[in-house]
Every structure is written in structure tokens, then in C-alpha cells.
Design a protein around this motif. Structure first.
Motif, PDB file in Angstrom:
ATOM      1  N   PRO A   1       0.808  -1.216   0.000  1.00  0.00           N
ATOM      2  CA  PRO A   1       0.000   0.000   0.000  1.00  0.00           C
ATOM      3  C   PRO A   1       0.848   1.277   0.000  1.00  0.00           C
ATOM      4  O   PRO A   1       0.380   2.319  -0.426  1.00  0.00           O
TER       5      PRO A   1
ATOM      6  N   ASP B   1      -1.287   4.467  -1.542  1.00  0.00           N
ATOM      7  CA  ASP B   1      -2.662   4.361  -2.006  1.00  0.00           C
ATOM      8  C   ASP B   1      -3.638   5.216  -1.196  1.00  0.00           C
ATOM      9  O   ASP B   1      -4.702   5.559  -1.679  1.00  0.00           O
TER      10      ASP B   1
ATOM     11  N   LYS C   1      -0.413  11.559  -3.705  1.00  0.00           N
ATOM     12  CA  LYS C   1      -0.138  10.137  -3.934  1.00  0.00           C
ATOM     13  C   LYS C   1       1.356   9.873  -4.082  1.00  0.00           C
ATOM     14  O   LYS C   1       1.864   8.863  -3.638  1.00  0.00           O
TER      15      LYS C   1
END
Length: 151
Positions: free
Chosen positions: A61, A86, A118
Motif C-alpha cells: 500500500p 494508495d 499520492k
């Protein structure tokens, strides 16, 4: 050499054994339900292995990538990393380290990645116990230690 007689068949050469001594002869073909149970068990085991492999080896992640590193005076090294995640609303932490000429870790630092975009680029300096020759990322996580998250 042919004597004109047919070869004996398998049934005629088989000697019958007493049932009370050896029990009844069983069919050589396994029962249909056994094959069905074996297939279901094999399917469940395969599904479990696939799930474990996906959770352990799937994409992380939050990931870090080293962009550059530069040696600084006083046995220190500056490293620049790109962090991709993420969940942009959660802070993260990346552990960066330096290594000496023998390849042993000679310095380590935890870097707080603030919530935001991000993709983040972070530059930090790591102090080493000896002359460092390279710097890399040990790993990144969303488990931020309490002492890093305090203002």
C-alpha cells in the motif's frame, strides 16, 4: 508355437479365495463420492494458498524508491526518495539507511511522510558511524511511531 487351443482367460485362471477367510473382494474403482470430496478439498487448499500468496506478495500500500544519494562531510549521506501510496490521507514512515564499504548498515533513520499527494519526494540526511558508501530504503509503512507523529 500354436497348439490350436486358445490361451486361458484371466477369469478362468483366477482361483477363488474363501470369503470367510479373506473377506469380500472390493471393486478396483474408487467410489464417486471419494473423488468428489478429494476435488473439493484440493480446491479449498489451492484457494487458501492463493489467498496467502496474494496478501504476502501483492503490491504494497505504500512504497519507497531511491532517487539519489550524495555523500556529505562528517560521515553523513543525503538521500532523496519518492514515496507512492494508495491512501493520501494517512501519514507514513520510511526507514532509510546507509551502508559502509563492507556492506554493513552503519546508520539508519525514520522519515515521516506527511499526508498529501499520492507521490511524495523527500530528502533527508543520515548520520553514519563510519564513512558511508551507499544509501537505500529499508521499507515503508503506515505504522507511524508515536514519537514521529507528535508536532
Amino acid at each position: 508355437m500354436s497348439t490350436g487351443q486358445d490361451a486361458p482367460s484371466a477369469e478362468s485362471t483366477r482361483t477363488d479365495v474363501p470369503e470367510d477367510r479373506y473377506g469380500k473382494t472390493r471393486a478396483a474403482k474408487p467410489a464417486r463420492w471419494r473423488r468428489l470430496v478429494f476435488g473439493v478439498v484440493a480446491l479449498l487448499v489451492s484457494g487458501g494458498i492463493a489467498y496467502v500468496a496474494y496478501t504476502n506478495f501483492g503490491s504494497a500500500p505504500i512504497e519507497g524508491e531511491r532517487v539519489s544519494f550524495d555523500e556529505k562531510p562528517g560521515d553523513a549521506m543525503e538521500i532523496t526518495i519518492n514515496v507512492t501510496r494508495d491512501d493520501v490521507n494517512r501519514p507514513g514512515v520510511c526507514v532509510v539507511r546507509v551502508r559502509d564499504k563492507a556492506g554493513a548498515e552503519s546508520g539508519r533513520k525514520e522519515v515521516l511522510i506527511q499526508p498529501g499527494s499520492k507521490n511524495s519526494r523527500v530528502t533527508t540526511t543520515i548520520k553514519s558511524i563510519g564513512r558511508p558508501v551507499t544509501a537505500d530504503i529499508f521499507g515503508c509503512s503506515y505504522d507511524v511511531p508515536r514519537y514521529l507523529s507528535r508536532p
